[in-house]
Design a protein around this motif. Sequence first.
Motif, PDB file in Angstrom:
ATOM      1  N   SER A  67      17.385  -4.777   9.497  1.00  0.00           N
ATOM      2  CA  SER A  67      18.081  -5.031  10.762  1.00  0.00           C
ATOM      3  C   SER A  67      17.651  -6.323  11.424  1.00  0.00           C
ATOM      4  O   SER A  67      18.344  -6.818  12.319  1.00  0.00           O
ATOM      5  N   MET A  68      16.507  -6.889  11.025  1.00  0.00           N
ATOM      6  CA  MET A  68      15.982  -8.040  11.751  1.00  0.00           C
ATOM      7  C   MET A  68      16.913  -9.243  11.687  1.00  0.00           C
ATOM      8  O   MET A  68      16.951 -10.058  12.614  1.00  0.00           O
ATOM      9  N   VAL A  69      17.683  -9.361  10.601  1.00  0.00           N
ATOM     10  CA  VAL A  69      18.647 -10.459  10.501  1.00  0.00           C
ATOM     11  C   VAL A  69      19.648 -10.379  11.648  1.00  0.00           C
ATOM     12  O   VAL A  69      19.984 -11.389  12.273  1.00  0.00           O
ATOM     13  N   PHE A  70      20.147  -9.166  11.946  1.00  0.00           N
ATOM     14  CA  PHE A  70      21.081  -8.977  13.056  1.00  0.00           C
ATOM     15  C   PHE A  70      20.376  -9.153  14.397  1.00  0.00           C
ATOM     16  O   PHE A  70      20.918  -9.752  15.331  1.00  0.00           O
ATOM     17  N   GLU A  71      19.166  -8.616  14.492  1.00  0.00           N
ATOM     18  CA  GLU A  71      18.385  -8.691  15.733  1.00  0.00           C
ATOM     19  C   GLU A  71      18.175 -10.146  16.151  1.00  0.00           C
ATOM     20  O   GLU A  71      18.372 -10.513  17.320  1.00  0.00           O
ATOM     21  N   LEU A  72      17.787 -10.984  15.177  1.00  0.00           N
ATOM     22  CA  LEU A  72      17.536 -12.393  15.465  1.00  0.00           C
ATOM     23  C   LEU A  72      18.833 -13.160  15.711  1.00  0.00           C
ATOM     24  O   LEU A  72      18.938 -13.928  16.670  1.00  0.00           O
ATOM     25  N   THR A  73      19.811 -12.951  14.855  1.00  0.00           N
ATOM     26  CA  THR A  73      21.056 -13.716  14.939  1.00  0.00           C
ATOM     27  C   THR A  73      21.824 -13.427  16.225  1.00  0.00           C
ATOM     28  O   THR A  73      22.413 -14.338  16.834  1.00  0.00           O
TER      29      THR A  73
END
Length: 363
Positions: A67-73
Amino acid sequence: MLNRDFKRNIKIGYVPMLDCASLIIARELGYFQKYDVSVVLSREAGWASVREKLINGELHASHAPASMVFELTCGLGVLKTPSLTGLVTALNGNAITLSNELWDLGVRDARTLKKVIDKFRGKRIFTFAGVLNYSSQHYLMRDWLLSGGIDPERDVRMAIVPPPLVSSNLQKGYLDGYCVAEPWSTNCVQNGRGWVACLTSDFSPYHIEKVFVVTEAFDSRQHEEHLAILRALMDAADFCDKPENREQVAQILAQTQYLDLPIESLKETLVGPFNLGNGRTANADEAIIFSRNDAGRPTAGKASWVLEQIRRHKLDLSNPSLNSDLIASVYREDIYEEAIVGLSSGSQENREQTESLALADRT
């Protein structure tokens, strides 16, 4: 050709757990050197540290929750930092672990836990943890509770605790249970602190677990280095998934500078049988997957599972940018394909055989 104009030492973060194995194996067995890329691994205390260091540029990349890709983006509670992944580093790999007190109270699964919670209603609130708000452990902990008729919002207290600290918090009575990546459940059982109710692969088979995340800026600036790292990690993942290599993987990961844990805590998940505690065991064949069944491919389907979990558990913070239109720009199957093209001939042949078998399994 790799871009020589930039600093060659690429700093990659990891949190000590089994699903960082491909990073460590790539370093120890020379896969980074094979693809002519210089990497420094940075052991981090938890995912909040990884996230902040990626945002601040202190890390170039990291293995991270899917999920971190979505969290950061999307900037979900953090500074918006467009990011992407070109490789899934692990599927499965988690367990639901509960306190010895709950076993003594008759808990054996989520439904019997519901009976105990109802019995103590108004007298005590039970606390369960994931390791990051936007993590499969948080989603799967909640899913498991829901499967027993337990409302995570009303019936229990939910907490966030870094992976290396969950076992000690369970022992001290601050937690009644948690979902965490291995080996922090088997280590807990071996130390007599708790028992495993189930593996997450039992109720959510082949769920995406970790990805290799980089910022868009890093990929744009050092794309060839990025591809070289992915190739090294692909080779390492193939090595990690072969049964004949699993004991060697455990020996390497157990070293002080990496996980710093007894080798037996690692072998139970990598080799098996998986010790659930209280005289119970489980087959470890699907406990964690690094490469087989096309595990590494960052597909739209895997990304969609992550989005569905964020929405299901009402963690999207009403962010309009968090939608399915985002998937193709953050889960980059095109980068994965580009990396495959540059694999060495032997690695390319092994990859094609693995993907052919995965396709046959799906049809």
